[in-house]
Design a protein around this motif. Sequence first.
Motif, short mmCIF file in Angstrom:
data_model
loop_
_atom_site.label_atom_id
_atom_site.label_comp_id
_atom_site.label_asym_id
_atom_site.label_seq_id
_atom_site.Cartn_x
_atom_site.Cartn_y
_atom_site.Cartn_z
N ARG A 114 0.81 -1.22 0.00
CA ARG A 114 0.00 0.00 0.00
C ARG A 114 0.84 1.27 0.00
O ARG A 114 0.36 2.32 -0.35
CB ARG A 114 -0.91 0.03 1.24
CG ARG A 114 -1.85 -1.12 1.30
CD ARG A 114 -3.05 -0.84 0.47
NE ARG A 114 -3.91 -2.00 0.43
CZ ARG A 114 -5.00 -2.07 -0.25
NH1 ARG A 114 -5.39 -1.06 -0.98
NH2 ARG A 114 -5.73 -3.15 -0.26
N LYS A 118 -11.48 0.70 1.64
CA LYS A 118 -10.86 2.02 1.45
C LYS A 118 -10.85 2.80 2.77
O LYS A 118 -9.82 3.34 3.18
CB LYS A 118 -11.62 2.80 0.37
CG LYS A 118 -11.08 4.21 0.14
CD LYS A 118 -11.94 4.95 -0.89
CE LYS A 118 -11.48 6.35 -1.12
NZ LYS A 118 -11.66 7.24 0.01
N ASP A 119 -12.00 2.86 3.45
CA ASP A 119 -12.07 3.58 4.72
C ASP A 119 -11.20 2.92 5.79
O ASP A 119 -10.60 3.60 6.61
CB ASP A 119 -13.52 3.67 5.20
CG ASP A 119 -14.37 4.58 4.33
OD1 ASP A 119 -13.80 5.40 3.57
OD2 ASP A 119 -15.61 4.46 4.39
N GLU A 154 -7.59 3.92 5.22
CA GLU A 154 -7.41 5.32 5.62
C GLU A 154 -7.36 5.45 7.14
O GLU A 154 -6.59 6.24 7.68
CB GLU A 154 -8.53 6.18 5.04
CG GLU A 154 -8.40 6.39 3.55
CD GLU A 154 -9.57 7.16 2.94
OE1 GLU A 154 -10.48 7.59 3.68
OE2 GLU A 154 -9.59 7.31 1.70
N THR A 155 -8.19 4.69 7.83
CA THR A 155 -8.22 4.74 9.30
C THR A 155 -6.95 4.14 9.88
O THR A 155 -6.38 4.68 10.83
CB THR A 155 -9.48 4.03 9.84
OG1 THR A 155 -10.63 4.63 9.23
CG2 THR A 155 -9.59 4.18 11.34
N ALA A 177 -4.09 4.07 8.37
CA ALA A 177 -3.03 5.05 8.06
C ALA A 177 -3.06 6.24 9.03
O ALA A 177 -2.03 6.84 9.30
CB ALA A 177 -3.17 5.53 6.62
N ALA A 178 -4.24 6.56 9.56
CA ALA A 178 -4.39 7.68 10.49
C ALA A 178 -4.15 7.26 11.94
O ALA A 178 -4.45 8.01 12.86
CB ALA A 178 -5.79 8.28 10.36
#
Length: 173
Positions: A7, A79-80, A83-84, A86-87
Amino acid sequence: ENGVEIRQEKIQIPESNKYDLISTSRLVKWKNIDKLIELSGRTKCRLAIVGDGPELGPLLELSAKLNAPVSFLGKMNQKDLFETIAASSIFALISSYEGQSFGLLEAMSVGKPVIVSSIPQNCEVVTNGKNGMVVDLKNLGNMGDEFQRLIANKDLLNFYGQENLKLIKTKFN
């Protein structure tokens, strides 16, 4: 062996993340999510829990009782979820039983440092002090000091993230 898509090529742990710790799983007793909530209550680390299951009610009650900064995010699309992750600063998987965890490999493919329980399946992927933190199943309740040392060390978090990405590229891609 499981495999995942790479990723991210270069890992950089941001100065500030939305969550200090994230765990993704079905909410069942053997996943030990209660231990992560207890850790959050003691250290006030921001914990994100992704998933659903029969233990949701008791886990919500425990979180409220401990005044722990926990976000229950439920099920997410891929996808979400990425992103979560990654955050978040660190991915945790401290279950008592696990096959080869695809969720663990996915978090590592984003270059996340990890904390895992000492079950054989996790230790096949994570070596304590090399690419993450391995906690003894018998001492999950005592992982607060180790976690706080890890979360405070951005260089070590970056190192573990890079090592995880290398491992995914060479063995699980």
